[in-house]
Scaffold this active site. Sequence first.
Site, PDB file in Angstrom:
ATOM      1  CB  THR A 230      -0.916   0.045   1.253  1.00 62.10           C
ATOM      2  OG1 THR A 230      -0.077  -0.039   2.419  1.00 62.10           O
ATOM      3  CG2 THR A 230      -1.937  -1.065   1.263  1.00 62.10           C
ATOM      4  CB  SER A 231       4.404   1.722   0.436  1.00 64.08           C
ATOM      5  OG  SER A 231       5.141   2.826   0.857  1.00 64.08           O
ATOM      6  NE  ARG A 232       3.804   7.398  -3.478  1.00 61.94           N
ATOM      7  CZ  ARG A 232       2.779   7.642  -2.650  1.00 61.94           C
ATOM      8  NH1 ARG A 232       1.985   6.661  -2.271  1.00 61.94           N
ATOM      9  NH2 ARG A 232       2.536   8.866  -2.237  1.00 61.94           N
ATOM     10  CG  ASP A 256      -4.149   1.385  -2.487  1.00 61.93           C
ATOM     11  OD1 ASP A 256      -5.273   1.241  -3.017  1.00 61.93           O
ATOM     12  OD2 ASP A 256      -3.722   2.487  -2.084  1.00 61.93           O
ATOM     13  CD  GLU A 261      -0.241   3.896  -8.671  1.00 61.70           C
ATOM     14  OE1 GLU A 261       0.202   2.912  -8.079  1.00 61.70           O
ATOM     15  OE2 GLU A 261      -0.754   4.869  -8.102  1.00 61.70           O
ATOM     16  CG  HIS A 300      -2.507   5.429  -5.018  1.00 63.69           C
ATOM     17  ND1 HIS A 300      -1.245   5.588  -5.502  1.00 63.69           N
ATOM     18  CD2 HIS A 300      -2.443   5.833  -3.727  1.00 63.69           C
ATOM     19  CE1 HIS A 300      -0.462   6.081  -4.562  1.00 63.69           C
ATOM     20  NE2 HIS A 300      -1.172   6.244  -3.471  1.00 63.69           N
ATOM     21  CB  ALA A 302      -4.562   2.730   0.950  1.00 63.25           C
ATOM     22  CG  PHE A 303      -5.818   8.587  -0.144  1.00 62.87           C
ATOM     23  CD1 PHE A 303      -5.725   7.892  -1.330  1.00 62.87           C
ATOM     24  CD2 PHE A 303      -6.607   9.728  -0.103  1.00 62.87           C
ATOM     25  CE1 PHE A 303      -6.389   8.326  -2.467  1.00 62.87           C
ATOM     26  CE2 PHE A 303      -7.273  10.171  -1.231  1.00 62.87           C
ATOM     27  CZ  PHE A 303      -7.160   9.462  -2.421  1.00 62.87           C
TER      28      PHE A 303
HETATM   29  P1  NAD Z   1       6.945   7.198   7.583  1.00 63.70           P
HETATM   30  O1  NAD Z   1       7.966   8.170   7.068  1.00 63.70           O
HETATM   31  O2  NAD Z   1       6.318   7.443   8.900  1.00 63.70           O
HETATM   32  O3  NAD Z   1       7.616   5.723   7.644  1.00 63.70           O
HETATM   33  C1  NAD Z   1       8.467   5.225   6.671  1.00 63.70           C
HETATM   34  C2  NAD Z   1       9.459   4.310   7.384  1.00 63.70           C
HETATM   35  O4  NAD Z   1      10.298   3.698   6.393  1.00 63.70           O
HETATM   36  C3  NAD Z   1      10.399   5.055   8.350  1.00 63.70           C
HETATM   37  O5  NAD Z   1      10.378   4.442   9.618  1.00 63.70           O
HETATM   38  C4  NAD Z   1      11.763   4.951   7.685  1.00 63.70           C
HETATM   39  O6  NAD Z   1      12.833   4.857   8.623  1.00 63.70           O
HETATM   40  C5  NAD Z   1      11.607   3.650   6.903  1.00 63.70           C
HETATM   41  N1  NAD Z   1      12.566   3.531   5.821  1.00 63.70           N
HETATM   42  C6  NAD Z   1      12.992   4.485   4.951  1.00 63.70           C
HETATM   43  N2  NAD Z   1      13.893   3.970   4.106  1.00 63.70           N
HETATM   44  C7  NAD Z   1      14.019   2.659   4.425  1.00 63.70           C
HETATM   45  C8  NAD Z   1      14.812   1.602   3.912  1.00 63.70           C
HETATM   46  N3  NAD Z   1      15.644   1.772   2.888  1.00 63.70           N
HETATM   47  N4  NAD Z   1      14.694   0.381   4.506  1.00 63.70           N
HETATM   48  C9  NAD Z   1      13.876   0.190   5.560  1.00 63.70           C
HETATM   49  N5  NAD Z   1      13.097   1.158   6.089  1.00 63.70           N
HETATM   50  C10 NAD Z   1      13.186   2.374   5.523  1.00 63.70           C
HETATM   51  O7  NAD Z   1       5.872   7.062   6.428  1.00 63.70           O
HETATM   52  P2  NAD Z   1       4.385   6.480   6.567  1.00 63.70           P
HETATM   53  O8  NAD Z   1       3.462   7.592   6.963  1.00 63.70           O
HETATM   54  O9  NAD Z   1       4.407   5.258   7.376  1.00 63.70           O
HETATM   55  O10 NAD Z   1       4.072   6.160   5.037  1.00 63.70           O
HETATM   56  C11 NAD Z   1       4.808   5.159   4.350  1.00 63.70           C
HETATM   57  C12 NAD Z   1       4.536   5.270   2.864  1.00 63.70           C
HETATM   58  O11 NAD Z   1       3.161   4.943   2.614  1.00 63.70           O
HETATM   59  C13 NAD Z   1       4.683   6.696   2.293  1.00 63.70           C
HETATM   60  O12 NAD Z   1       6.022   6.953   1.910  1.00 63.70           O
HETATM   61  C14 NAD Z   1       3.741   6.698   1.102  1.00 63.70           C
HETATM   62  O13 NAD Z   1       4.475   6.424  -0.061  1.00 63.70           O
HETATM   63  C15 NAD Z   1       2.781   5.550   1.392  1.00 63.70           C
HETATM   64  N6  NAD Z   1       1.377   5.998   1.505  1.00 63.70           N
HETATM   65  C16 NAD Z   1       0.455   5.447   0.661  1.00 63.70           C
HETATM   66  C17 NAD Z   1      -0.876   5.834   0.740  1.00 63.70           C
HETATM   67  C18 NAD Z   1      -1.931   5.231  -0.166  1.00 63.70           C
HETATM   68  O14 NAD Z   1      -3.020   5.796  -0.320  1.00 63.70           O
HETATM   69  N7  NAD Z   1      -1.696   4.059  -0.734  1.00 63.70           N
HETATM   70  C19 NAD Z   1      -1.279   6.806   1.673  1.00 63.70           C
HETATM   71  C20 NAD Z   1      -0.304   7.340   2.534  1.00 63.70           C
HETATM   72  C21 NAD Z   1       1.033   6.934   2.434  1.00 63.70           C
END
Ligand code: NAD
Length: 334
Positions: A230-232, A256, A261, A300, A302-303
């Site tokens: 659900t990240s990227r 997601d 996409e 996309h 999830a938000f």
């Molecule tokens: P966050 O910054 O709180 O957490 C990201 C974590 O990843 C941090 O703890 C960081 O230390 C860790 N990290 C960074 N690089 C790393 C690596 N190389 N190896 C291991 N860990 C690593 O971010 P979040 O709020 O938890 O959001 C995470 C991601 O979710 C966002 O970057 C965004 O892309 C995605 N997101 C998606 C949606 C959606 O609708 N699908 C909505 C919100 C966020």
Amino acid sequence: MKISFFDMKEKEEISFLKKYLKNHTLKFFSQSIHDVPLDQYEDSEIISVFIYSETKKEILSKLKKLKCVLTRSTGFDHIDTNYCSMKKIAVGNVPLYGENTVAEHTFALMLNLARNVHKSYLREKEGNFSIDGLRGFDLKGKTLGILGVGHIGLHVIKMARGFGMNVIAYDINQNHFLAEVMHYSYATQEEVLKKADILSLHMPLNNHTKHIINEETLSLTRKGIHIINTSRGGLIDSEALYNFLKKGHIGGVGLDVIEGEEYIVHEEELIENKEKHNEIAQLMITKEIMKHENVIFTPHNAFNSQEALKRILESTIENINSFESKGEVKFSIS
Ligand code: NAD
């Protein structure tokens, strides 16, 4: 200030922003920034975009009055932050709107895969009530591997513990106090990949994390692994994912987000453009993955809960007010 909002389709959202930003000159565009003619927004001092707007140097360099770029998302990989920092353009995001929201969606995908809800739904619509081939598995007792224990990852861990799952996690920054009180453990990335029954990705997309799931890392995983993203999309090499799905190594995938996409909505234009070989090839793989019976894809989304959306708009307004009064954004990405 002159503020242009892109990717704004919902009337309620526009009314909300108009109500709280009365002192500014506002323009709203339903399209992404690259689809709007430049002369309609080139005098903007602030632009507010969403993930679909590729806000890169080619566009930014033409906005001579631009002082601030705000994205109504947590991720900011669609913005050329290097260019902004060089030109002293402030960049803000919405860091905390939806950690529970995205974590809940992560579980929606996980539970759907675990209990074959997607397959049951399709059968039932055709009047087929047979349970043959629909046996699922319990989450209780399974090992959930998390890559990225930030705001969202932590909420996923909390929920997973509620389901009685064991959680192992990898993050470049580790909080051992949280691990102790929330009953999860840190491991190396390799160990997480080797031990997880279900793997969930919650790290940002950047140069270090692009294609972190690839042929090599997938070969470390257990046969039958379930993967949730659900990240990227760019975290997973989609060609490798497709190969491992085809050969039956992966048991299920809940996405997601997926590489390519952004091409799906522009499919027809893209296919007509013979020069875009790479994009067309990517689109083909993306569509093959989405068609696979063990893949669930949400676009996309999830938000996208009512509560999260309200928090996104409130943070955007806070950022605009803070930029106007102090010249700084409250939620800066640097
Ligand atoms: P966050 O910054 O709180 O957490 C990201 C974590 O990843 C941090 O703890 C960081 O230390 C860790 N990290 C960074 N690089 C790393 C690596 N190389 N190896 C291991 N860990 C690593 O971010 P979040 O709020 O938890 O959001 C995470 C991601 O979710 C966002 O970057 C965004 O892309 C995605 N997101 C998606 C949606 C959606 O609708 N699908 C909505 C919100 C966020």
